[in-house]
Design a protein around this motif. Sequence first.
Motif, PDB file in Angstrom:
ATOM      1  N   GLU A 269     -31.414 -30.556  -6.861  1.00 17.70           N
ATOM      2  CA  GLU A 269     -31.743 -29.859  -5.631  1.00 17.70           C
ATOM      3  C   GLU A 269     -32.727 -28.729  -5.915  1.00 17.70           C
ATOM      4  O   GLU A 269     -32.882 -28.281  -7.043  1.00 17.70           O
ATOM      5  CB  GLU A 269     -30.468 -29.287  -4.998  1.00 17.70           C
ATOM      6  CG  GLU A 269     -29.475 -30.344  -4.548  1.00 17.70           C
ATOM      7  CD  GLU A 269     -28.252 -29.727  -3.917  1.00 17.70           C
ATOM      8  OE1 GLU A 269     -28.121 -28.487  -3.995  1.00 17.70           O
ATOM      9  OE2 GLU A 269     -27.428 -30.467  -3.361  1.00 17.70           O
ATOM     10  N   GLN A 270     -33.375 -28.246  -4.855  1.00 20.94           N
ATOM     11  CA  GLN A 270     -34.275 -27.121  -4.993  1.00 20.94           C
ATOM     12  C   GLN A 270     -33.493 -25.829  -5.207  1.00 20.94           C
ATOM     13  O   GLN A 270     -32.419 -25.635  -4.640  1.00 20.94           O
ATOM     14  CB  GLN A 270     -35.147 -26.968  -3.744  1.00 20.94           C
ATOM     15  CG  GLN A 270     -36.397 -27.823  -3.730  1.00 20.94           C
ATOM     16  CD  GLN A 270     -37.310 -27.431  -2.579  1.00 20.94           C
ATOM     17  OE1 GLN A 270     -36.861 -27.126  -1.495  1.00 20.94           O
ATOM     18  NE2 GLN A 270     -38.601 -27.441  -2.840  1.00 20.94           N
ATOM     19  N   THR A 271     -34.030 -24.941  -6.045  1.00 21.32           N
ATOM     20  CA  THR A 271     -33.442 -23.628  -6.216  1.00 21.32           C
ATOM     21  C   THR A 271     -33.917 -22.701  -5.110  1.00 21.32           C
ATOM     22  O   THR A 271     -34.881 -22.983  -4.403  1.00 21.32           O
ATOM     23  CB  THR A 271     -33.826 -23.040  -7.583  1.00 21.32           C
ATOM     24  OG1 THR A 271     -35.249 -22.861  -7.634  1.00 21.32           O
ATOM     25  CG2 THR A 271     -33.411 -23.971  -8.710  1.00 21.32           C
ATOM     26  N   GLU A 272     -33.207 -21.563  -4.963  1.00 26.27           N
ATOM     27  CA  GLU A 272     -33.629 -20.588  -3.969  1.00 26.27           C
ATOM     28  C   GLU A 272     -34.996 -20.015  -4.305  1.00 26.27           C
ATOM     29  O   GLU A 272     -35.779 -19.681  -3.411  1.00 26.27           O
ATOM     30  CB  GLU A 272     -32.591 -19.467  -3.878  1.00 26.27           C
ATOM     31  CG  GLU A 272     -31.237 -19.904  -3.347  1.00 26.27           C
ATOM     32  CD  GLU A 272     -31.328 -20.436  -1.933  1.00 26.27           C
ATOM     33  OE1 GLU A 272     -32.174 -19.946  -1.161  1.00 26.27           O
ATOM     34  OE2 GLU A 272     -30.566 -21.356  -1.599  1.00 26.27           O
ATOM     35  N   ALA A 273     -35.304 -19.892  -5.596  1.00 26.32           N
ATOM     36  CA  ALA A 273     -36.631 -19.410  -5.987  1.00 26.32           C
ATOM     37  C   ALA A 273     -37.720 -20.395  -5.560  1.00 26.32           C
ATOM     38  O   ALA A 273     -38.801 -19.988  -5.116  1.00 26.32           O
ATOM     39  CB  ALA A 273     -36.679 -19.187  -7.499  1.00 26.32           C
ATOM     40  N   ASP A 274     -37.450 -21.713  -5.676  1.00 24.68           N
ATOM     41  CA  ASP A 274     -38.428 -22.705  -5.229  1.00 24.68           C
ATOM     42  C   ASP A 274     -38.633 -22.628  -3.720  1.00 24.68           C
ATOM     43  O   ASP A 274     -39.769 -22.716  -3.230  1.00 24.68           O
ATOM     44  CB  ASP A 274     -37.953 -24.112  -5.611  1.00 24.68           C
ATOM     45  CG  ASP A 274     -37.949 -24.336  -7.111  1.00 24.68           C
ATOM     46  OD1 ASP A 274     -38.714 -23.633  -7.805  1.00 24.68           O
ATOM     47  OD2 ASP A 274     -37.177 -25.181  -7.594  1.00 24.68           O
ATOM     48  N   ARG A 275     -37.538 -22.454  -2.981  1.00 24.64           N
ATOM     49  CA  ARG A 275     -37.664 -22.345  -1.521  1.00 24.64           C
ATOM     50  C   ARG A 275     -38.442 -21.084  -1.140  1.00 24.64           C
ATOM     51  O   ARG A 275     -39.253 -21.101  -0.203  1.00 24.64           O
ATOM     52  CB  ARG A 275     -36.278 -22.323  -0.873  1.00 24.64           C
ATOM     53  CG  ARG A 275     -35.491 -23.617  -1.032  1.00 24.64           C
ATOM     54  CD  ARG A 275     -34.222 -23.595  -0.200  1.00 24.64           C
ATOM     55  NE  ARG A 275     -33.466 -24.814  -0.347  1.00 24.64           N
ATOM     56  CZ  ARG A 275     -32.463 -24.973  -1.207  1.00 24.64           C
ATOM     57  NH1 ARG A 275     -32.102 -23.962  -1.975  1.00 24.64           N
ATOM     58  NH2 ARG A 275     -31.817 -26.119  -1.293  1.00 24.64           N
ATOM     59  N   SER A 282     -46.388 -21.290   2.562  1.00 19.83           N
ATOM     60  CA  SER A 282     -46.522 -21.578   3.996  1.00 19.83           C
ATOM     61  C   SER A 282     -46.969 -20.340   4.762  1.00 19.83           C
ATOM     62  O   SER A 282     -47.761 -20.434   5.708  1.00 19.83           O
ATOM     63  CB  SER A 282     -45.180 -22.073   4.552  1.00 19.83           C
ATOM     64  OG  SER A 282     -44.759 -23.253   3.885  1.00 19.83           O
ATOM     65  N   ALA A 283     -46.465 -19.166   4.342  1.00 14.75           N
ATOM     66  CA  ALA A 283     -46.872 -17.933   5.014  1.00 14.75           C
ATOM     67  C   ALA A 283     -48.348 -17.638   4.774  1.00 14.75           C
ATOM     68  O   ALA A 283     -49.044 -17.147   5.668  1.00 14.75           O
ATOM     69  CB  ALA A 283     -46.017 -16.768   4.516  1.00 14.75           C
TER      70      ALA A 283
END
Length: 495
Positions: A269-275, A282-283
């Motif tokens: 799964e993706q880590t919070e750092a990746d998200r 995106s910003a």
Amino acid sequence: MRLFSFAVAEKRTEYLSVLHAFDAARAAYVVLLHADDVARWIEREARASVELTGAEIGPLLDQLHRWGVLERSYDGTRAATLAEYRNRHFVYQFSRAGFQAYRAVAGVLDARLDEAALSRLVLPELLADLETLAEVNRAGDAERVYRTLRRLDAALTDMAARAAHFYLSLGDLVRTTEITPESFLAHKDTLLAHMREFSMDLARFAPRLAGAIAVIEETGIADLIERAARCDERVLLSQAQRQADWHARWQGLRTWFVALPAADGSGAEQTEADRLREATMSAIAAVLSLLRRVTETRRGGVSRESALRHLAGWFMAAPSAEGAHALFDAVFGLGRPRHLSMEHPDAELIPPGRSWWAAPPLEISRTLAETGRTPTPGAPARIQRNDAGVRRLREAQLAAQRARAAAATSLAAGDVHERTLDERETEVLLRLLDAASTAWVPVSGRVDGTTGSDSGVTLTVSEHTGSTMVRTTRGLLHLNQRKLEVRPTRRGGRA
């Protein structure tokens, strides 16, 4: 909620001045205040916007006491004469809940909502604390383990709160229709540089932080949690409760930087750092889109403000009220009938094809006339869920994740320079190169080796004499003085 009544009362300014005086006295270790004492503290405080006398403050104190913000007690030592003794002399202090209510309101009033920034400098501090935590846990120093874990928890909490605040403020900026070109263009370079530097630092530090967490886990997580809980000063919690709390905090910290295996076994799964890094990219795209919109607005001279000004001029120039109404109907389209789809109960008497100009008026319900909604007697209708469609989309998503994980595993199984990569492997390699390129920072005229992680594998880009080449089904990828190495991402102390 009665405690917050002072914030919306008619004399809220006076109530806030009185409570500011109690707060200032509390900071000077003065707890109990008489009405005259409150008046003196108000005069002393520069932030007070009103001037109040002791006689005016007395009713305010009584009302705050009735709301539960202040506690009241009798003080007979202030009486100098018998007449004064017969009069009531009360002193006041914050109640426990009242002080929390005041601090909440004061925090909202003192907050600077425009102070939003990503916490970029906290990343090296996190890495240093993780390295220190491994050393003190290996040495068995329980007090330093507890202090270091508290610093890590506070730093990560602050980082998450800052990121959430920043992206909320940025979303408001992007969605607003009242953007001022001058104010935005004055800060757009700083804003883009700030987000780009944060994204690069996050990509550069994330693999190192994951490696530091793996080293800590090799020293023994059970011992780490037990030592932290033993030194925890929350005496009202049992040892088991403190251990469970610190274990949950450690797992929260770990999920920020270490990818966990997916529940269905389809890779990681993706880590919070990746998200967070994806949200930053995106910003940046959203800010660039807003910049393009602002630039086009300035070039063309047409904006919502100019359009409304022209429309207001047309209304002022209308020759009559009927002309103004006609203009309103044409612009806003609110003058037409709303209920054209209704049919007469007797289709033979009034056929559905007859124009509403010629048909007699149709009786409609009051709810439909006032709100435009058709009345629905009885219980609400059952929500229709497309479970089959959701299941198909989920299965397609899991299949794509499994295929990407399999391609990543195949990519890490051998040297990428010695074989031809298929379509899936090429896609994973390009994603890894994109992640690594965000951390490609020039230092003293050269570029150090950098890494990028995705789908459970890590790409390392290192210096190499001459050029290298990667063969793919899409063609040849030439790299100037760079060499690529793909290996499985290390998790929990295991390669």
